[in-house]
Design a protein around this motif. Sequence first.
Motif, mmCIF file in Angstrom:
data_model
loop_
_atom_site.group_PDB
_atom_site.id
_atom_site.type_symbol
_atom_site.label_atom_id
_atom_site.label_comp_id
_atom_site.label_asym_id
_atom_site.label_seq_id
_atom_site.Cartn_x
_atom_site.Cartn_y
_atom_site.Cartn_z
ATOM 1 N N ASP A 65 8.022 -0.132 27.692
ATOM 2 C CA ASP A 65 6.571 -0.313 27.581
ATOM 3 C C ASP A 65 6.169 -0.853 26.211
ATOM 4 O O ASP A 65 5.391 -1.805 26.091
ATOM 5 C CB ASP A 65 5.840 1.014 27.820
ATOM 6 C CG ASP A 65 5.399 1.183 29.258
ATOM 7 O OD1 ASP A 65 5.740 0.335 30.094
ATOM 8 O OD2 ASP A 65 4.714 2.172 29.548
ATOM 9 N N MET A 66 6.685 -0.234 25.165
ATOM 10 C CA MET A 66 6.267 -0.623 23.819
ATOM 11 C C MET A 66 6.803 -1.999 23.422
ATOM 12 O O MET A 66 6.130 -2.742 22.695
ATOM 13 C CB MET A 66 6.707 0.436 22.805
ATOM 14 C CG MET A 66 5.922 1.738 22.918
ATOM 15 S SD MET A 66 4.113 1.545 22.667
ATOM 16 C CE MET A 66 3.533 1.427 24.377
ATOM 17 N N ALA A 67 7.974 -2.362 23.908
ATOM 18 C CA ALA A 67 8.475 -3.714 23.642
ATOM 19 C C ALA A 67 7.602 -4.743 24.353
ATOM 20 O O ALA A 67 7.270 -5.800 23.791
ATOM 21 C CB ALA A 67 9.926 -3.840 24.097
ATOM 22 N N ALA A 68 7.211 -4.429 25.586
ATOM 23 C CA ALA A 68 6.347 -5.354 26.331
ATOM 24 C C ALA A 68 5.023 -5.573 25.601
ATOM 25 O O ALA A 68 4.497 -6.689 25.546
ATOM 26 C CB ALA A 68 6.100 -4.820 27.739
ATOM 27 N N VAL A 104 -3.617 -2.910 18.817
ATOM 28 C CA VAL A 104 -2.676 -2.434 19.831
ATOM 29 C C VAL A 104 -1.247 -2.893 19.533
ATOM 30 O O VAL A 104 -0.299 -2.091 19.532
ATOM 31 C CB VAL A 104 -3.109 -2.883 21.241
ATOM 32 C CG1 VAL A 104 -2.032 -2.545 22.265
ATOM 33 C CG2 VAL A 104 -4.431 -2.239 21.629
ATOM 34 N N VAL A 105 -1.054 -4.169 19.297
ATOM 35 C CA VAL A 105 0.296 -4.696 19.059
ATOM 36 C C VAL A 105 0.940 -4.085 17.812
ATOM 37 O O VAL A 105 2.105 -3.657 17.874
ATOM 38 C CB VAL A 105 0.283 -6.235 18.994
ATOM 39 C CG1 VAL A 105 1.628 -6.775 18.511
ATOM 40 C CG2 VAL A 105 -0.035 -6.814 20.377
ATOM 41 N N PRO A 106 0.233 -3.985 16.671
ATOM 42 C CA PRO A 106 0.849 -3.321 15.513
ATOM 43 C C PRO A 106 1.264 -1.873 15.799
ATOM 44 O O PRO A 106 2.317 -1.423 15.341
ATOM 45 C CB PRO A 106 -0.256 -3.382 14.448
ATOM 46 C CG PRO A 106 -1.070 -4.576 14.821
ATOM 47 C CD PRO A 106 -1.067 -4.581 16.313
ATOM 48 N N ALA A 107 0.440 -1.155 16.548
ATOM 49 C CA ALA A 107 0.789 0.229 16.904
ATOM 50 C C ALA A 107 2.032 0.261 17.789
ATOM 51 O O ALA A 107 2.913 1.109 17.617
ATOM 52 C CB ALA A 107 -0.389 0.895 17.612
ATOM 53 N N ASN A 132 -3.153 3.115 31.128
ATOM 54 C CA ASN A 132 -2.267 4.111 30.531
ATOM 55 C C ASN A 132 -2.779 5.539 30.711
ATOM 56 O O ASN A 132 -2.059 6.494 30.432
ATOM 57 C CB ASN A 132 -2.106 3.815 29.032
ATOM 58 C CG ASN A 132 -0.686 4.041 28.547
ATOM 59 O OD1 ASN A 132 0.273 3.801 29.258
ATOM 60 N ND2 ASN A 132 -0.556 4.522 27.323
ATOM 61 N N PHE A 133 -4.003 5.682 31.188
ATOM 62 C CA PHE A 133 -4.574 7.017 31.380
ATOM 63 C C PHE A 133 -4.224 7.558 32.759
ATOM 64 O O PHE A 133 -4.297 6.839 33.758
ATOM 65 C CB PHE A 133 -6.093 6.977 31.186
ATOM 66 C CG PHE A 133 -6.505 6.864 29.745
ATOM 67 C CD1 PHE A 133 -6.851 7.990 29.014
ATOM 68 C CD2 PHE A 133 -6.542 5.629 29.114
ATOM 69 C CE1 PHE A 133 -7.215 7.888 27.677
ATOM 70 C CE2 PHE A 133 -6.911 5.508 27.782
ATOM 71 C CZ PHE A 133 -7.250 6.652 27.052
ATOM 72 N N LEU A 134 -3.861 8.829 32.802
ATOM 73 C CA LEU A 134 -3.439 9.491 34.034
ATOM 74 C C LEU A 134 -4.506 10.438 34.561
ATOM 75 O O LEU A 134 -5.431 10.819 33.835
ATOM 76 C CB LEU A 134 -2.153 10.280 33.783
ATOM 77 C CG LEU A 134 -0.943 9.487 33.291
ATOM 78 C CD1 LEU A 134 0.204 10.444 32.958
ATOM 79 C CD2 LEU A 134 -0.497 8.460 34.327
ATOM 80 N N LEU A 168 -1.082 5.543 20.407
ATOM 81 C CA LEU A 168 -2.046 4.445 20.277
ATOM 82 C C LEU A 168 -3.369 4.940 19.708
ATOM 83 O O LEU A 168 -3.998 4.281 18.878
ATOM 84 C CB LEU A 168 -2.259 3.769 21.631
ATOM 85 C CG LEU A 168 -1.069 2.979 22.204
ATOM 86 C CD1 LEU A 168 -1.400 2.475 23.607
ATOM 87 C CD2 LEU A 168 -0.686 1.808 21.304
ATOM 88 N N ALA A 169 -3.787 6.135 20.152
ATOM 89 C CA ALA A 169 -5.039 6.700 19.641
ATOM 90 C C ALA A 169 -4.940 6.994 18.151
ATOM 91 O O ALA A 169 -5.850 6.683 17.375
ATOM 92 C CB ALA A 169 -5.388 7.973 20.407
ATOM 93 N N GLU A 170 -3.821 7.595 17.751
ATOM 94 C CA GLU A 170 -3.635 7.939 16.341
ATOM 95 C C GLU A 170 -3.578 6.711 15.443
ATOM 96 O O GLU A 170 -3.865 6.795 14.247
ATOM 97 C CB GLU A 170 -2.351 8.758 16.181
ATOM 98 C CG GLU A 170 -2.456 10.159 16.766
ATOM 99 C CD GLU A 170 -1.145 10.913 16.708
ATOM 100 O OE1 GLU A 170 -1.175 12.148 16.872
ATOM 101 O OE2 GLU A 170 -0.091 10.270 16.511
#
Length: 575
Positions: free
Chosen positions: A433-436, A508-511, A465-467, A488-490
């Motif tokens: 997920d994070m690589a994508a 988003v991408v930097p996180a 991403n929310f469940l 991501l929130a932090e």
Amino acid sequence: MRNFRLNLTEKELKKRTSRNYLTTKKFLTPESPEYLELAEGDKKALVHLVKAANIIEQINLQLDCHDNLAFKQYLEKEIKSGNKLAKMTKILFEAQKGMNATDTMSNKINLAKGIKELPGKGVYPKDLTVKEFHKILTTMIKSNKIDEVKKVLNQRSVVERRGKILVGIDYVDKYREEFQLIAEELEKAAEVSTNEDFNEYLILQAKALKTADPTFDAFADKKWATLEDTPLEFTITRENYEDEMTATIMENPELKLLLEKHNITPTPKDFLGGRVGIVNKKGTEALTKIKKYLPQLAKNMPYNEEYEQNISPDKDTKQTMVDVDMVQASGDVGAYRGGITLAENLPNDDKPSLRIGGGRRNVYHRQIRFISDKKKLQKRLDAVLDKEQHKYYLDEADHWFTIGHENAHSLGPKKGCEKLGKYRNIIEENKADMAALAFIDLLTELGMYNETQRKQIIVTVVTDNFLKSKPAISQAHRVRTVMQNKYLAENGAYEITDGKIHVNIDKVVPAAKAMLEEIIRLQIDEDFEKADKYVRRNFVWTENMEIIAKKLQKVSKTLNGKLETKLADKLAKVK
């Protein structure tokens, strides 16, 4: 015949089998143009491939739970005698492919009283506890039964008791009759299918099903991973997300050291599925656009100088991908347990084909990703997403992200990371997920996406991403979602304002890059304690997640889903 007591009340069964609570994914029908346009030989081949997939399901039911087949027979007997509760229970049994499952609210669903899901599913003895498992293995190793322990702890064995020890029986030997029947169906399909490459693969796969030798599987996997320009798709999927028993070994310091001393790798057990489909040429062409960028992505992976990866910046990219119109999904790949597989990147890192020069292949399931209710989707967006960002939400963008996710499985350390124990799959899915996400800006610079598509992917992924509820630690795909949400929130990638998600697109991408670095470090180090701290630090269900979850629950009542396979059902009846 054994008798069982049904666990769910009539009220609960009516709810769970109703349209609002049980969604339906519709596969190809006998009238589908994709089927009608096939050559006659391929239509005949599909008959045999569907029959093969259906036999695979019977094997996987046994791997999943010791009581599945007996319970299925009981339901069929009760239905014949007019038991309406049994009829509704069978709908759920067929949907989740077994007696026990977890729904979208992370509730454990047990269809029979007194029979709960075991950590060892049906691949370990029913009465084997984790404590006894560790004790027996420790005794066996100290008694120098090293080869026997290796057979117990490999991915393709079913474990049984023999006196005071455990023995691992290769599943080809354990289910010899069923595998022989599957092989015969594949050989019949190869006689009539129109594609020589596909037929060669079917013959290799049939051979692998007749002999308990992973070398034959390796040859079949190696050939399968090259297939791209074929009319049909057939896969025996082998994934090990369901086995919770093997992974516990990493939590036993003494046993862990003994295994390391004797060079024994405890690999979780494979569960089997059968995928049958028709390759969609247009969809496949769209998928392959990313292939030329994969070496560049490999070059940009964190700490890439410290490991070998499946995708190499300076070698041919052994990665194929196909978009498939689905005919059948049986066994593990077709189990709807709170969700269902959108795509797969196989073979996994623990498979021997990768050690003999084989590549990997992504297969995407078209009918599973289709959204049938656009009105419900809009209600969800109205409930949870900042209205100003609705313009960036696109369901097709989720497919673009899935493409990135599946290819990311081929990036990073080229090893199974078994030493991470129960966190292995969580961290691998987290990595994908994070690589994508991390490579979206780079792919935009390289021309894969335009600026609008970049924003669409980012907003869609963060929103999705929310469940609806906090998952259990055993749900790898959902646990990683919670972890990512918190991270991501932090890092300021989104905020909740007036109960709505607002995505801070440029953060988003930097996180994602920062989280990806942590993940890859864990996979390189293979330190269980570090993985434990990482997951515990990030797997936190926050107040904001609960706010959005309650809104999602109001919009969608869905608890589970089922497959409608009209074409497969018809083909299975052909003599």
